[in-house]
Scaffold this motif. Structure first.
Motif, PDB file in Angstrom:
ATOM      1  N   ARG A  75      40.372  25.010  24.032  1.00 18.86           N
ATOM      2  CA  ARG A  75      41.320  24.275  23.188  1.00 18.86           C
ATOM      3  C   ARG A  75      42.603  23.896  23.928  1.00 18.86           C
ATOM      4  N   ASP A  76      43.212  24.839  24.674  1.00 14.90           N
ATOM      5  CA  ASP A  76      44.486  24.555  25.334  1.00 14.90           C
ATOM      6  C   ASP A  76      44.360  23.381  26.301  1.00 14.90           C
ATOM      7  N   ARG A  78      43.903  20.119  24.352  1.00 17.11           N
ATOM      8  CA  ARG A  78      45.168  19.704  23.758  1.00 17.11           C
ATOM      9  C   ARG A  78      46.085  19.081  24.821  1.00 17.11           C
ATOM     10  N   HIS A 136      47.409  15.368  24.641  1.00 11.49           N
ATOM     11  CA  HIS A 136      48.862  15.162  24.523  1.00 11.49           C
ATOM     12  C   HIS A 136      49.365  14.214  25.597  1.00 11.49           C
ATOM     13  N   ALA A 160      52.012  15.145  19.959  1.00 10.99           N
ATOM     14  CA  ALA A 160      51.337  16.414  19.712  1.00 10.99           C
ATOM     15  C   ALA A 160      50.477  16.350  18.453  1.00 10.99           C
ATOM     16  N   GLU A 178      46.377  16.893  18.354  1.00 12.22           N
ATOM     17  CA  GLU A 178      45.640  17.844  17.512  1.00 12.22           C
ATOM     18  C   GLU A 178      44.523  17.147  16.748  1.00 12.22           C
ATOM     19  N   ASP A 179      44.780  15.918  16.292  1.00 12.47           N
ATOM     20  CA  ASP A 179      43.736  15.155  15.600  1.00 12.47           C
ATOM     21  C   ASP A 179      42.552  14.898  16.526  1.00 12.47           C
ATOM     22  N   GLN A 216      40.595  18.102  17.053  1.00 11.59           N
ATOM     23  CA  GLN A 216      39.820  18.407  15.843  1.00 11.59           C
ATOM     24  C   GLN A 216      38.591  17.517  15.732  1.00 11.59           C
ATOM     25  N   LEU A 258      53.260  20.591  13.347  1.00 13.85           N
ATOM     26  CA  LEU A 258      52.048  21.243  12.878  1.00 13.85           C
ATOM     27  C   LEU A 258      52.175  22.745  13.001  1.00 13.85           C
ATOM     28  N   GLU A 313      50.090  24.574  14.569  1.00 10.59           N
ATOM     29  CA  GLU A 313      49.638  24.981  15.888  1.00 10.59           C
ATOM     30  C   GLU A 313      50.826  25.134  16.827  1.00 10.59           C
ATOM     31  N   ALA A 327      52.906  22.155  18.993  1.00  8.87           N
ATOM     32  CA  ALA A 327      52.672  20.834  18.446  1.00  8.87           C
ATOM     33  C   ALA A 327      53.893  20.389  17.668  1.00  8.87           C
ATOM     34  N   ASP A 387      52.304  23.295  27.642  1.00  6.99           N
ATOM     35  CA  ASP A 387      51.132  22.517  28.052  1.00  6.99           C
ATOM     36  C   ASP A 387      51.032  22.379  29.565  1.00  6.99           C
TER      37      ASP A 387
END
Length: 297
Positions: A20-21, A24, A28, A34, A38-39, A42, A94, A96, A99, A204
């Motif tokens: 995930r990191d 992201r 980004h 951010a 995330e969208d 997902q 968000l 998260e 974000a 990040d």
């Protein structure tokens, strides 16, 4: 749902969270937002759920490809509507970690305004080629598959983007302050101070070597702690004009680290190990960097 199916789903969740990191960070830097990143991540999870995950040999590569395609579609949609990138002052934060609009502002303030230029002036294809290859070391063969072009065309897109990024004007910075960040990084690495490393790393942050990429502050900090011995002999240096570190061995550089900053945090660490590359880059030790004023560094 059977117990066997549930176990498989839990395993897939754990594997996805392990990536995930990095996903992201890719999104980004592709999108400059951010929230949109995330969208995109997902959406990659949704597509993974619809796929036959058991047939995926390289999950990390597969997910990076999916996120790249999602980001490319988002950028093309943005361009077709003639929209500016998401207004980072009004984007809703968000839940998260990392974000929200503060992270967007930090990203836009990268040294040399490089990432801002990439996000604001390059075509979607140029952005994707530059971000994936230059920041995350994704091979051009994989980049070309996402773009639907040849590897040679993807290489040309990245090269064109790189020239424009390198020609972007530098924002005003305080060199002495950046050397203090380098000193704090080196001290924390020497002492095995995980929290100290987190304080100087962007959430990040990307650490890139010839062998691969680490993304996310926790992963990069953990990696830095494993090199406490090397940190003990590392010295401040200008590496191709950027603040960094050099590790000498037998009177010559064994490795060099060049840092890119987002305000007062390290956002990109480029680690050069290859002897031929070390011989080509400009490495200038700065013995008094940690105590010098801007005029001395």
């Amino acid at each position: 749902m059977t117990g066997h199916a549930w176990d498989g789903n839990e395993l897939l969740v754990r594997q996805f969270e392990g990536h995930r990191d990095r996903l992201r960070a890719v999104a980004h830097r592709m999108l400059g937002s951010a929230a949109e990143a995330e969208d995109a991540v997902q959406e990659a999870w949704i597509r993974l759920g619809r796929s036959d995950a058991g047939r995926i040999d390289n999950l990390g590569g597969w997910l990076t490809t999916v996120v790249g395609r999602v980001c490319l579609d988002m950028l093309r949609s943005r361009s077709s509507r003639a929209e500016e990138p998401l207004d980072t002052t009004s984007a809703a934060p968000l839940a998260e970690a990392g974000a929200g609009p503060e992270q967007d502002a930090l990203l836009a303030d990268s040294v040399g305004a490089a990432l801002l230029v990439v996000l604001d002036t390059l075509t979607p294809a140029e952005r994707l080629a530059f971000v994936l290859h230059d920041l995350f070391a994704v091979p051009f063969e994989e980049v070309s598959a996402i773009l639907g072009r040849t590897p040679a065309a993807a290489r040309q897109l990245a090269s064109r983007a790189r020239r424009r990024v390198q020609g972007a004007p530098e924002p005003e910075v305080d060199p002495a302050r950046r050397w203090r960040v380098v000193e704090a990084f080196l001290t924390a690495a020497r002492d095995g101070d995980f929290e100290g490393l987190l304080r100087v790393l962007d959430p990040d942050v990307v650490a890139r070597t010839e062998a691969g990429v680490n993304a996310g502050a926790a992963a990069v900090a953990a990696g830095a702690m494993t090199y406490a011995r090397l940190a003990g002999v590392a010295r401040p240096a200008l590496v191709d004009g950027r603040p960094g570190l050099v590790v000498p061995a037998d009177g010559r550089p064994e490795r060099a680290l060049a840092f890119t900053f987002v305000r007062d945090r390290i956002a990109v660490i480029e680690v050069v190990l290859d002897r031929q590359r070390l011989a080509r880059i400009d490495i200038r030790p700065v013995p008094d960097a940690f105590g010098a004023g801007p005029e001395q560094v």
